[in-house]
Design a protein around this motif. Structure first.
Motif, PDB file in Angstrom:
ATOM      1  N   UNK A  61      69.635  45.476  48.349  1.00  0.00           N
ATOM      2  CA  UNK A  61      70.457  44.738  49.291  1.00  0.00           C
ATOM      3  C   UNK A  61      69.656  43.641  49.994  1.00  0.00           C
ATOM      4  N   UNK A  62      70.356  42.582  50.353  1.00  0.00           N
ATOM      5  CA  UNK A  62      69.752  41.518  51.155  1.00  0.00           C
ATOM      6  C   UNK A  62      70.871  40.898  51.981  1.00  0.00           C
ATOM      7  N   UNK A  63      70.660  40.783  53.272  1.00  0.00           N
ATOM      8  CA  UNK A  63      71.679  40.180  54.122  1.00  0.00           C
ATOM      9  C   UNK A  63      71.824  38.699  53.804  1.00  0.00           C
ATOM     10  N   UNK A  64      72.929  38.112  54.207  1.00  0.00           N
ATOM     11  CA  UNK A  64      73.166  36.695  53.910  1.00  0.00           C
ATOM     12  C   UNK A  64      72.096  35.808  54.515  1.00  0.00           C
ATOM     13  N   UNK A  65      71.548  36.218  55.664  1.00  0.00           N
ATOM     14  CA  UNK A  65      70.481  35.430  56.277  1.00  0.00           C
ATOM     15  C   UNK A  65      69.162  35.600  55.534  1.00  0.00           C
ATOM     16  N   UNK A  66      69.034  36.726  54.817  1.00  0.00           N
ATOM     17  CA  UNK A  66      67.780  37.028  54.145  1.00  0.00           C
ATOM     18  C   UNK A  66      66.767  37.724  55.025  1.00  0.00           C
ATOM     19  N   UNK A  67      67.126  37.998  56.280  1.00  0.00           N
ATOM     20  CA  UNK A  67      66.164  38.594  57.212  1.00  0.00           C
ATOM     21  C   UNK A  67      65.934  40.080  56.953  1.00  0.00           C
ATOM     22  N   UNK A  68      66.941  40.780  56.481  1.00  0.00           N
ATOM     23  CA  UNK A  68      66.788  42.216  56.243  1.00  0.00           C
ATOM     24  C   UNK A  68      67.330  42.597  54.876  1.00  0.00           C
ATOM     25  N   UNK A  69      66.857  43.725  54.397  1.00  0.00           N
ATOM     26  CA  UNK A  69      67.304  44.243  53.110  1.00  0.00           C
ATOM     27  C   UNK A  69      66.151  44.904  52.383  1.00  0.00           C
ATOM     28  N   UNK A  70      66.396  46.087  51.879  1.00  0.00           N
ATOM     29  CA  UNK A  70      65.390  46.789  51.099  1.00  0.00           C
ATOM     30  C   UNK A  70      64.427  47.649  51.893  1.00  0.00           C
ATOM     31  N   UNK A  71      64.541  47.647  53.226  1.00  0.00           N
ATOM     32  CA  UNK A  71      63.637  48.469  54.029  1.00  0.00           C
ATOM     33  C   UNK A  71      63.846  49.951  53.752  1.00  0.00           C
ATOM     34  N   UNK A  72      65.109  50.374  53.682  1.00  0.00           N
ATOM     35  CA  UNK A  72      65.402  51.776  53.439  1.00  0.00           C
ATOM     36  C   UNK A  72      64.851  52.263  52.113  1.00  0.00           C
ATOM     37  N   UNK A  73      65.079  51.479  51.069  1.00  0.00           N
ATOM     38  CA  UNK A  73      64.571  51.832  49.734  1.00  0.00           C
ATOM     39  C   UNK A  73      63.056  51.888  49.729  1.00  0.00           C
ATOM     40  N   UNK A  74      62.443  50.897  50.348  1.00  0.00           N
ATOM     41  CA  UNK A  74      60.981  50.825  50.358  1.00  0.00           C
ATOM     42  C   UNK A  74      60.375  52.020  51.079  1.00  0.00           C
ATOM     43  N   UNK A  93      67.077  56.742  55.594  1.00  0.00           N
ATOM     44  CA  UNK A  93      68.544  56.757  55.591  1.00  0.00           C
ATOM     45  C   UNK A  93      69.111  55.889  56.712  1.00  0.00           C
ATOM     46  N   UNK A  94      68.476  55.927  57.877  1.00  0.00           N
ATOM     47  CA  UNK A  94      68.941  55.103  58.989  1.00  0.00           C
ATOM     48  C   UNK A  94      68.851  53.622  58.641  1.00  0.00           C
ATOM     49  N   UNK A  95      67.718  53.233  58.068  1.00  0.00           N
ATOM     50  CA  UNK A  95      67.546  51.837  57.666  1.00  0.00           C
ATOM     51  C   UNK A  95      68.561  51.448  56.596  1.00  0.00           C
ATOM     52  N   UNK A  96      68.748  52.330  55.626  1.00  0.00           N
ATOM     53  CA  UNK A  96      69.671  52.045  54.528  1.00  0.00           C
ATOM     54  C   UNK A  96      71.093  51.852  55.037  1.00  0.00           C
ATOM     55  N   UNK A  97      71.538  52.746  55.913  1.00  0.00           N
ATOM     56  CA  UNK A  97      72.885  52.626  56.441  1.00  0.00           C
ATOM     57  C   UNK A  97      73.069  51.372  57.278  1.00  0.00           C
ATOM     58  N   UNK A  98      72.077  51.054  58.097  1.00  0.00           N
ATOM     59  CA  UNK A  98      72.164  49.856  58.933  1.00  0.00           C
ATOM     60  C   UNK A  98      72.119  48.591  58.086  1.00  0.00           C
ATOM     61  N   UNK A  99      71.383  48.627  56.978  1.00  0.00           N
ATOM     62  CA  UNK A  99      71.316  47.461  56.103  1.00  0.00           C
ATOM     63  C   UNK A  99      72.640  47.219  55.404  1.00  0.00           C
ATOM     64  N   UNK A 100      73.340  48.272  55.058  1.00  0.00           N
ATOM     65  CA  UNK A 100      74.666  48.101  54.459  1.00  0.00           C
ATOM     66  C   UNK A 100      75.592  47.406  55.454  1.00  0.00           C
ATOM     67  N   UNK A 101      75.484  47.772  56.720  1.00  0.00           N
ATOM     68  CA  UNK A 101      76.281  47.091  57.738  1.00  0.00           C
ATOM     69  C   UNK A 101      75.894  45.621  57.827  1.00  0.00           C
ATOM     70  N   UNK A 102      74.594  45.332  57.835  1.00  0.00           N
ATOM     71  CA  UNK A 102      74.130  43.946  57.931  1.00  0.00           C
ATOM     72  C   UNK A 102      74.551  43.124  56.723  1.00  0.00           C
ATOM     73  N   UNK A 103      74.765  43.803  55.600  1.00  0.00           N
ATOM     74  CA  UNK A 103      75.177  43.126  54.370  1.00  0.00           C
ATOM     75  C   UNK A 103      76.688  43.156  54.177  1.00  0.00           C
ATOM     76  N   UNK A 104      77.408  43.423  55.265  1.00  0.00           N
ATOM     77  CA  UNK A 104      78.866  43.417  55.273  1.00  0.00           C
ATOM     78  C   UNK A 104      79.473  44.508  54.405  1.00  0.00           C
ATOM     79  N   UNK A 105      78.746  45.623  54.251  1.00  0.00           N
ATOM     80  CA  UNK A 105      79.284  46.751  53.504  1.00  0.00           C
ATOM     81  C   UNK A 105      80.140  47.637  54.388  1.00  0.00           C
ATOM     82  N   UNK A 106      80.707  48.658  53.786  1.00  0.00           N
ATOM     83  CA  UNK A 106      81.604  49.576  54.492  1.00  0.00           C
ATOM     84  C   UNK A 106      80.796  50.661  55.189  1.00  0.00           C
ATOM     85  N   UNK A 107      80.965  50.771  56.493  1.00  0.00           N
ATOM     86  CA  UNK A 107      80.270  51.781  57.284  1.00  0.00           C
ATOM     87  C   UNK A 107      81.247  52.391  58.278  1.00  0.00           C
TER      88      UNK A 107
END
Length: 296
Positions: A61-74, A93-107
């Motif tokens: 995952x990568x947010x549209x801004x590019x500032x966040x994404x992949x922290x949870x996986x890493x 898991x916390x990072x992964x869930x928050x990144x899905x929100x930042x990437x406009x996913x369903x939370x």
């Protein structure tokens, strides 16, 4: 309608047998739904939480801004580790869930989108660690919701009104109370856990860089999980926070009202006002995306 004080919720829990049962029964009374229907909706919410966490850990995952994404996986795959796998797994898991929100996913906004990684991370990790059946995890969600309702009634769940303490702080308190019940703790211990968690995050500013719910928001979900798990361990260990949860919530509301507007989601203070953050915000406004520069 929800309980407007933890004292009332606790009294109801003593009558009904648990915080979750008290919460479910009130929901049935107020809406006319039956317990099975309430639990079915909670189970659906849990499924959305699980799917968000799984997606964040599985996809690049990568947010549209590019500032966040992949922290949870890493973090999930990082070695060496100073703490145990369960703790690191909860942070991931916390990072992964928050990144899905930042990437406009369903939370599930629990209690908000910006804090949506906290509750699922704690509950999923606790359930895995305890070998808890799904129905118990679903019931624990009702406990989390009831505590969130008390916080909303007595203070706020809005970062714009009360700072990040009202979002990730509330999420940490909700998660701590729910996890204690899941672990077999008493309603009183759940209250102490929520108090320990919320007091640990009092005064936390809401200062999103560039006005985006990404930095520092995503990382704060993991921080809140760490605070929540510490609160759970203290409460299950028999420690009691000397100030009642209702008073801790009231204090959070007072602190939130005292925060200047610059620290309440306006991106005008705190980390958002640092030179680097201002530079990033300016570059993002002009179309810069960090991931585009990485391959150059």
């Amino acid at each position: 309608m929800s309980y407007t004080s933890f004292a009332d919720l606790l009294a109801a829990a003593r009558r009904h047998g648990s915080l979750s049962r008290a919460a479910i029964d009130l929901e049935c009374e107020e809406t006319g739904a039956d317990a099975a229907g309430v639990l079915a909706r909670l189970s659906e919410a849990l499924s959305v939480m699980e799917e968000a966490v799984e997606r964040g850990l599985r996809e690049e995952l990568r947010s549209r801004s590019g500032l966040v994404g992949g922290f949870g996986r890493a973090l999930a795959g990082a070695r060496p580790r100073l703490t145990d796998d369960a703790f690191v797994g909860a942070l991931a898991r916390a990072l992964a869930g928050a990144e899905v929100n930042a990437c406009m996913g369903r939370v599930v906004a629990a209690p908000t989108g910006g804090a949506s990684g906290v509750l699922p991370a704690v509950l999923i990790t606790a359930a895995e660690r305890l070998g808890a059946p799904r129905e118990s995890v679903v019931a624990a969600l009702a406990t989390a919701g009831a505590v969130g309702g008390v916080i909303a009634a007595r203070a706020t769940l809005s970062g714009a009104a009360g700072g990040c303490q009202a979002e990730t702080g509330a999420a940490a308190a909700m998660a701590a109370a729910a996890a204690v019940e899941l672990a077999g703790g008493t309603p009183e211990q759940s209250g102490h856990a929520a108090a320990f968690a919320l007091q640990g995050l009092l005064g936390l500013a809401c200062d999103p860089v560039g006005g985006l719910v990404e930095v520092p928001c995503v990382a704060r979900n993991a921080t809140a999980v760490a605070v929540s798990l510490a609160a759970v361990e203290m409460a299950l260990g028999g420690l009691e926070f000397p100030i009642p949860l209702d008073e801790v919530i009231d204090a959070m509301g007072q602190v939130g009202r005292s925060l200047p507007p610059s620290l309440r989601e306006t991106a005008l203070g705190g980390l958002a006002a640092t030179p680097t953050a201002r530079s990033l915000a300016s570059r993002l406004e002009s179309g810069y995306r960090p991931e585009r520069d990485e391959g150059e």
